[in-house]
Write an enzyme that holds these catalytic residues in place. Structure first.
Site, PDB file in Angstrom:
ATOM      1  CG  ASP A  25      -2.119   0.873   0.882  1.00 25.76           C
ATOM      2  OD1 ASP A  25      -1.892   1.874  -0.019  1.00 25.76           O
ATOM      3  OD2 ASP A  25      -3.371   0.920   1.508  1.00 25.76           O
TER       4      ASP A  25
HETATM    5  C1  BGC Z   1      -5.128   3.350  -0.102  1.00 26.44           C
HETATM    6  C2  BGC Z   1      -5.229   2.067  -1.248  1.00 26.44           C
HETATM    7  C3  BGC Z   1      -4.768   2.893  -2.460  1.00 26.44           C
HETATM    8  C4  BGC Z   1      -3.538   3.762  -2.413  1.00 26.44           C
HETATM    9  C5  BGC Z   1      -3.452   4.431  -3.902  1.00 26.44           C
HETATM   10  C6  BGC Z   1      -3.886   4.149  -0.206  1.00 26.44           C
HETATM   11  O1  BGC Z   1      -4.228   5.192   0.742  1.00 26.44           O
HETATM   12  O2  BGC Z   1      -5.077   2.510   1.087  1.00 26.44           O
HETATM   13  O3  BGC Z   1      -6.269   1.285  -1.138  1.00 26.44           O
HETATM   14  O4  BGC Z   1      -5.005   1.863  -3.673  1.00 26.44           O
HETATM   15  O5  BGC Z   1      -3.929   4.657  -1.401  1.00 26.44           O
HETATM   16  O6  BGC Z   1      -4.078   5.516  -3.859  1.00 26.44           O
END
Ligand code: BGC
Length: 724
Positions: A277
């Site tokens: 993540d």
């Molecule tokens: C989230 C993810 C997301 C990523 C990219 C993070 O804050 O937890 O689910 O895909 O950001 O935007």
């Protein structure tokens, strides 16, 4: 570039990246993806391998000095360079499960796209075909927008009803969530776009998501959250799995050998790659050795851990070369299996009208009719005065916040609703339920009040035949929220219902809420965050143009004291803390059953405008598998859809809870028609995990047929020798 028009993204790199005919040995599509990946790997230089495992952000944030690579798509979630020499395309990465999102710090590059209903709404359809069609639609928009990786596939279980991300997930039951999300991933990947399944694992609340550790025992995890992932992986075969922000057993998920190497890659035999993540990596060696394959958008982490530090760690033999090869091989394998190599992204126009219909069809099947006293719904076409109150229903429908926010085609319906924090603004999609209702009832006088003055609303309600109060509850990633509706909405509903007992409340929320006014109103409709066709879908359900056929994918608790943890862990804490999840594997209805609690509305519940009768329930072990059959008949006077559910339990108990959902069927029946349904139960649902593997439980099993987890119509017993 104006993003009000469908974007056309064809870059030089993309053209360079397109494989020329039979240029490389791995162009041969008759070879397996593994064989092709191995051929590329052999031809790769060390720096090329390293370039595959480190990602960039596609926006000039969070560090103003960070300049996204020229080849990235502005305002996107991520970018991993391609290797033109070998024909390997870049990975252009975008959020998320509801559609193509834009990072909000790119004011000049918003992509306006079609939003599906929220994940929880898609789960409420109980219809994997709807999930697959929705996935294919957003996959196609992703493709047409220049993205070949879509960060969809949210499948963490709804074990904490206050979690801000429940709207992105698929409810509280592992079979339902895994089936629906697996189908959605299939749809996305049918477009040659890699999907993730995320966030691995036990990322079940947002409060303290970067610091808490979930210390659930292995067996309980396998029988709940892990099973949802396992099923989604099997059914969806996603190219990638995203590891989560939180810790599990005191180690960050993206550096947890237990989660990545042991469970995901060994027990589940997952062959794709693990991406982190955004901002979830804390080390080079530990993460690499634990099984992380790609650091996403490294700018969010303290160090480019999988950049130069990884190169050095390999030179210093702290991370074996074989580990880097494995990372690259896994990424390449997914590039081949999903089609990124063979079906390069090509510029395409988006048919927003057609795609909105896909979203609308999903919303129509997701809307749950929770209460319908005296058949207040469908709205009588003879109604003389219809009053609509609140929820900006005159302009649109609300959607969830955070990285998954889709900026809707047609612009934001209620501009200026900013919130503190990165996850805003609050986006209303320009699909007005009121405009849709007016379109269907052109002769009927409508009035709209915004609900800010409850007394004025009540006065007007007393004079109206039909009163619809639209209640909205925004939720977002990064924040959990209270169970009661925001602001004056509870009070407004009570006041209006006191003035007109035929009041119907339409709730737009991403999670269960408390309804302290439930006894005072005639009708309650849960419309979730219904996406780009939401207004029309709500109107059609309210008017009975389609049946109300959504069923709750999560229990709606009646009060906080029914929660396994009445106080949300970690609120206000800055230091690491542990969440123990006292319910273990008994998530949602399983907890309510076990504790004999009566929720506000149970899992699986939802009314229809017609009636169904169930009969002929039978269950037997056939070829080692528990096979169940039953008949559903539409005994009402109009066409409708139902989702009869099968629950199982061992007669002698011994499970985490009295029963488990073991199957269901979404059926569509004309009045008087009936259908015979046969289901085969996954052996894991008849087993207990002991931390090493699944062990089939002793029969006989009680097999029950119900209209919800709390409305069992009939039960039979089945015994016989089961096999895995
Ligand atoms: C989230 C993810 C997301 C990523 C990219 C993070 O804050 O937890 O689910 O895909 O950001 O935007």
């Amino acid at each position: 570039m104006s993003l009000r028009t469908p974007a056309v993204f064809v870059s030089c790199a993309l053209l360079l990246a397109a494989p020329a005919a039979a240029r490389h040995a791995w162009d041969d599509t008759s070879l397996s993806a593994d064989a092709r990946a191995n051929l590329v790997l052999k031809a790769m230089k060390q720096d090329e391998k390293l370039s595959l495992v480190f990602g960039y952000f596609g926006s000039p944030k969070p560090d103003k000095n960070f300049v996204p690579p020229a080849e990235s798509r502005m305002g996107s979630a991520g970018y991993v360079p391609g290797i033109p020499r070998l024909g390997i395309p870049p990975q252009w990465i975008t959020d998320a499960g509801m559609g193509v999102a834009t990072q909000r710090d790119s004011a000049d590059s918003f992509r306006e796209r079609t939003a599906l209903p929220a994940g929880i709404a898609v789960a409420a359809t109980f219809n994997p075909d709807i999930a697959r069609a929705g996935g294919a639609m957003i996959g196609s928009e992703s493709r047409a927008s220049g993205f070949n990786v879509l960060l969809g596939g949210g499948v963490d279980l709804l074990r904490e009803p206050r979690s801000g991300r429940n709207f992105e997930y698929a409810g509280e039951d592992p079979l339902l969530a895994g089936t629906i999300v697996g189908a959605s991933v299939q749809g996305i990947q049918s477009q040659g776009v890699i999907s993730t399944v995320k966030h691995w694992a036990l990322n079940d609340q947002e409060t303290g998501r970067h610091i808490y550790s979930t210390d659930m025992d292995d067996a309980a995890a396998h029988m709940s959250d892990f099973l949802a992932f396992e099923l989604a992986l099997e059914k969806g075969q996603p190219g990638s799995v995203m590891c989560s922000y939180n810790k599990v057993r005191s180690l960050y998920a993206c550096e947890s050998d237990y989660l990545l190497n042991q469970v995901l890659k060994s027990r589940f035999k997952y062959p794709g790659y693990v991406m982190s993540d955004w901002g979830a990596v804390y080390s080079t060696e530990r993460a690499a050795l634990a099984g992380l394959d790609q650091q996403s958008a490294g700018i969010f982490d303290d160090q480019p851990w999988f950049g130069k530090p990884l190169k050095q760690a390999i030179q210093n033999h702290k991370v074996p070369q074989s580990r880097l090869d494995d990372m690259a091989r896994r990424i390449l394998r997914s590039i081949f299996t999903v089609g990124l190599y063979d079906r390069p992204i090509t510029d395409a126009k988006i048919d927003f009208e057609a795609n909105k219909k896909v979203a609308q069809a999903a919303a129509e099947e997701s809307i749950v009719l929770l209460k319908n006293k005296n058949n207040v719904l469908p709205i009588a076409r003879t109604a003389k005065r219809i009053l609509i109150i609140g929820g900006h229903a005159d302009r649109g429908i609300i959607s969830g916040g955070g990285s998954s926010t889709v900026f809707p085609a047609g612009g934001i319906a209620v501009p200026g609703l900013d919130v503190k924090g990165w996850y805003g603004p609050i986006v209303y999609i320009p699909s007005s339920p009121m405009a849709a209702l007016m379109g269907h009832l052109p002769q009927t006088p409508f009035k709209y009040l915004d609900g800010s003055d409850a007394a004025a609303a009540a006065k007007e309600a007393a004079k109206s035949d039909v009163v619809l109060v639209f209640a909205t509850q925004w939720s977002t990633e990064d924040v959990d929220h209270p169970m009661n509706l925001d602001g004056n909405q509870d009070e407004l509903i009570r006041t209006v219902a006191a003035a007109n007992p035929n009041t119907v409340v339409v709730v737009e929320s991403g999670n269960p809420i408390f309804m302290p006014w439930a006894d005072q109103v005639a009708g309650i409709v849960e419309a979730w965050f219904p996406g780009s066709g939401g207004g029309e879908a709500i109107a059609r359900v309210l008017l009975g143009e389609v049946d109300a056929s959504g069923r709750l994918p999560a229990t709606f608790p009646a009060s906080l004291d029914q929660f396994p943890q009445p106080t949300l862990p970690g609120a206000g804490l800055k230091d690491p803390f542990v969440i123990n999840y006292p319910e273990g594997a008994a998530v949602g209805y399983k907890w309510f059953d076990k504790k004999n609690l009566k929720p506000l509305f149970p899992f699986g519940y939802g009314l229809s405008y017609t009636q169904f009768a169930y009969s002929d329930l039978g269950a037997a072990v056939v070829d080692g598998k528990l096979t169940v059959h039953f008949t559903v008949k539409n005994v009402g006077s109009r066409a409708g859809k139902d989702a009869p559910q099968i629950y199982v339990s061992p007669k002698n108990g011994g499970w985490e809870a009295p029963k488990r959902l073991a199957g269901w069927s979404k059926v569509s029946l004309a009045p008087g028609a009936s259908i015979a349904v046969t289901l085969t139960v996954d052996p894991r649902l008849l087993s207990v995990h002991d931390g090493k593997g699944w062990k089939l439980s002793e029969g006989p099993f009680v097999v029950s047929l119900g209209a919800s987890s709390a409305d069992i119509k009939e039960s039979v017993e089945a015994s016989g020798a089961l096999s895995r």
